[in-house]
Scaffold this active site. Structure first.
Site, PDB file in Angstrom:
ATOM      1  N   PRO A   2       0.829  -1.200   0.000  1.00 32.08           N
ATOM      2  CA  PRO A   2       0.000   0.000   0.000  1.00 32.08           C
ATOM      3  C   PRO A   2       0.864   1.251   0.000  1.00 32.08           C
ATOM      4  O   PRO A   2       1.302   1.713   1.057  1.00 32.08           O
ATOM      5  CB  PRO A   2      -0.804  -0.133   1.292  1.00 32.08           C
ATOM      6  CG  PRO A   2       0.042  -0.956   2.180  1.00 32.08           C
ATOM      7  CD  PRO A   2       0.812  -1.890   1.302  1.00 32.08           C
ATOM      8  N   CYS A   3       1.160   1.783  -1.160  1.00 34.32           N
ATOM      9  CA  CYS A   3       2.141   2.868  -1.303  1.00 34.32           C
ATOM     10  C   CYS A   3       1.522   4.070  -1.998  1.00 34.32           C
ATOM     11  O   CYS A   3       0.401   4.015  -2.480  1.00 34.32           O
ATOM     12  CB  CYS A   3       3.351   2.390  -2.101  1.00 34.32           C
ATOM     13  SG  CYS A   3       4.067   0.846  -1.481  1.00 34.32           S
ATOM     14  N   THR A   4       2.272   5.163  -2.058  1.00 34.72           N
ATOM     15  CA  THR A   4       1.862   6.359  -2.800  1.00 34.72           C
ATOM     16  C   THR A   4       3.047   6.846  -3.614  1.00 34.72           C
ATOM     17  O   THR A   4       4.154   6.979  -3.083  1.00 34.72           O
ATOM     18  CB  THR A   4       1.403   7.474  -1.842  1.00 34.72           C
ATOM     19  OG1 THR A   4       0.436   6.964  -0.924  1.00 34.72           O
ATOM     20  CG2 THR A   4       0.795   8.626  -2.627  1.00 34.72           C
ATOM     21  N   ASN A  23       6.338   6.466  -1.323  1.00 34.80           N
ATOM     22  CA  ASN A  23       6.253   5.907   0.022  1.00 34.80           C
ATOM     23  C   ASN A  23       6.115   4.403  -0.109  1.00 34.80           C
ATOM     24  O   ASN A  23       5.229   3.914  -0.814  1.00 34.80           O
ATOM     25  CB  ASN A  23       5.025   6.424   0.763  1.00 34.80           C
ATOM     26  CG  ASN A  23       5.127   7.870   1.152  1.00 34.80           C
ATOM     27  OD1 ASN A  23       6.180   8.485   1.030  1.00 34.80           O
ATOM     28  ND2 ASN A  23       4.034   8.433   1.636  1.00 34.80           N
ATOM     29  N   GLU A  95       4.315   0.131  -6.837  1.00 29.98           N
ATOM     30  CA  GLU A  95       3.043   0.618  -6.339  1.00 29.98           C
ATOM     31  C   GLU A  95       1.986  -0.441  -6.635  1.00 29.98           C
ATOM     32  O   GLU A  95       1.683  -0.721  -7.794  1.00 29.98           O
ATOM     33  CB  GLU A  95       2.687   1.924  -7.059  1.00 29.98           C
ATOM     34  CG  GLU A  95       1.373   2.519  -6.665  1.00 29.98           C
ATOM     35  CD  GLU A  95       1.506   3.431  -5.462  1.00 29.98           C
ATOM     36  OE1 GLU A  95       0.472   3.678  -4.812  1.00 29.98           O
ATOM     37  OE2 GLU A  95       2.618   3.894  -5.184  1.00 29.98           O
TER      38      GLU A  95
END
Length: 494
Positions: A2-4, A23, A95
């Protein structure tokens, strides 16, 4: 994961750099300690085997040296995550993104099947654990990265939906997987930035370009036939919108994904669109928030850090807010969350010579409370403060010190926020000061060995500065939190 992700084209950045940032977040229920290291060619395997999917991949000869941010604890594979190779190509993978049942039914994910009931095991495809190691040591441009990963996806498939960014000094490319074996990639416009919040994001795609000049688009060789055979193009006018064709528009997206895109674009383009109120063009639950936009002003490193640390400051959705409708606080998944493991921003500066033009900015643990520090990428080793992370909690490394500060500052937010802000501002300013100082020394030094020594000296100086500042901040937030203990009592023995 779960990234941005945030990608910034060279004409959209403040100094003409291409910038890719992400992230890297743990899944729910755990934190994953990370470290920053250099992988030498002799450490790169010739036959790679995935821990998760058990797939074996034969690798080319003559791999290049590259930096990486792998897991610090063995067990689930390498998860190299982000890095730069000695040819000056950057990569961040991956991602985790979304899809829909029509795509996954047409091209199922290649999932590992263990041996059971007399049947032999069936290896799965490649995934986030593997991709940096399989691609980054062998590519000499961002385009080459797209093509290599595309060929691996065709041959081995993948067991998850992923988005991957490739970067050199001239271009940024964003690749999204489509089902088990298909993919598409789009060049980030030089004048634009891209936001990616765990959702298949590309919202326009020129198939004609992808199958001819490939100026800005590339894809699987049979993507046209795949779309037609499975009736994936949902547009009324025949113009392909990949987000509709291959992505998702679930209720969970409106809580977990789209609000992050809304906040980031609202920050970079506050006057371009209406983002708030009953007349808003885009809201936190809009399915059509643009994949890329031209920012209203040039984007800085500090801007990237701010949006990737966001917990919806200035809105009713901030979980730390003391204003507004309390029922809406924490309604949406923040960008800067407790499960951030690290943030990496790769900045390729055009005005600098090749051996010191690329900077990797790194932060560990929750972005709302951490600091982002720069390190020259063309090095043989990284400072011990970044490389020595293990599973044991310790103040002797960047990761665990950042994790402790974040937990204590969160629990004493009103008292500790001032200390966090001061720390972040000081580290940011000192980072630029040290970069400017060593850039000037490197520009004056002609000897190759001396230049290499200067880059290592600079990285060590930055690491020592960060370590000193975090130690002071840890002491302050520990004091603030200690003052809030339930057994506190004001009378002393004097």
């Amino acid at each position: 994961m779960p990234c941005t992700t945030l990608l910034v084209g060279k004409k959209a950045s403040y100094d003409g750099s291409t910038m890719i940032a992400r992230n890297d977040d743990s899944g729910a229920g755990r934190f994953t300690p990370k470290k920053f290291v250099v992988i030498q060619p002799e450490e790169q395997p010739r036959i790679y085997q995935s821990v998760i999917s058990h797939v074996k991949v034969e690798l080319p000869e003559n791999p290049m040296r590259y930096t990486a941010v792998p897991n610090a604890v063995e067990g689930e594979g390498i998860w190299a995550a982000s890095g730069v190779n000695e040819a000056g190509v950057g990569m961040t993978a991956t991602e985790t993104i979304t899809s829909n049942p029509r795509v996954l039914g047409a091209d199922p994910l290649v999932v590992y099947q263990p041996a059971e009931a007399g049947k032999e095991e069936v290896p799965g495809g490649i995934g986030e654990e593997d991709i940096v190691c399989l691609v980054l040591p062998y590519i000499h441009s961002a385009r080459e990265g797209v093509k290599r990963l595309g060929s691996l996806l065709k041959q081995y498939g993948t067991y998850e939906m992923n988005g991957i960014a490739f970067q050199d000094h001239e271009e940024i490319w964003w690749l999204e997987t489509i089902g088990g074996h298909h993919w598409m990639a789009k060049r980030v416009p030089d004048e634009a930035y891209v936001v990616m919040p765990n959702q298949l994001g590309i919202d326009s795609f020129d198939l004609e370009d992808a199958f001819s000049e490939q100026k800005s688009h590339m894809c699987s060789a049979d993507l046209k036939e795949f779309i037609a055979a499975h009736h994936l193009n949902l547009s009324q006018d025949g113009v392909l919108n990949p987000r509709d064709a291959f992505g998702s528009h679930a209720d969970s997206d409106h809580v977990y994904n789209t609000p992050r895109a809304w906040f980031m674009e609202r920050y970079f383009n506050p006057r371009t669109c209406r983002w708030d109120g009953p007349e808003a063009q885009y809201t936190p639950v809009s399915d059509d928030i643009p994949w890329c936009m031209v920012p209203e002003k040039k984007i800085t490193v500090e801007d990237v850090k701010y949006v990737l640390s966001s917990h919806f400051q200035g809105t009713a959705y901030d979980p730390y807010a003391s204003y507004g409708d309390s029922s809406m606080r924490g309604a949406y998944r923040s960008i800067g969350i407790n499960r951030n493991d690290f943030c990496a921003l790769i900045q390729m500066r055009p005005a600098k010579q090749a051996d010191f033009g690329t900077i990797e900015w790194l932060a560990f643990a929750s972005n709302a409370f951490n600091v982002l520090a720069p390190f020259y990428a063309d090095v043989e080793k990284t400072p011990e403060y970044l490389a020595n992370t293990t599973g044991e909690v310790s103040t002797n490394n960047f990761y665990w010190t950042s994790r402790m500060i974040a937990a204590m500052a969160d629990a004493s937010y009103s008292k500790s926020l001032f200390h966090i802000e001061r720390c972040q501002e000081h580290v940011a300013a000192k980072s630029h000061e040290l970069l400017n100082r060593y850039d000037a020394l490197l520009e004056q030094e002609a000897d190759t060995a001396a230049r290499k020594a200067l880059r290592h000296e600079a990285n060590q100086a930055i690491a020592e500065m960060v370590k000193k500042e975090l130690a002071k901040t840890l002491e302050k937030v520990l004091y603030e939190l200690s003052g809030q203990m339930k057994n506190a009592y004001s009378r002393s023995d004097a």
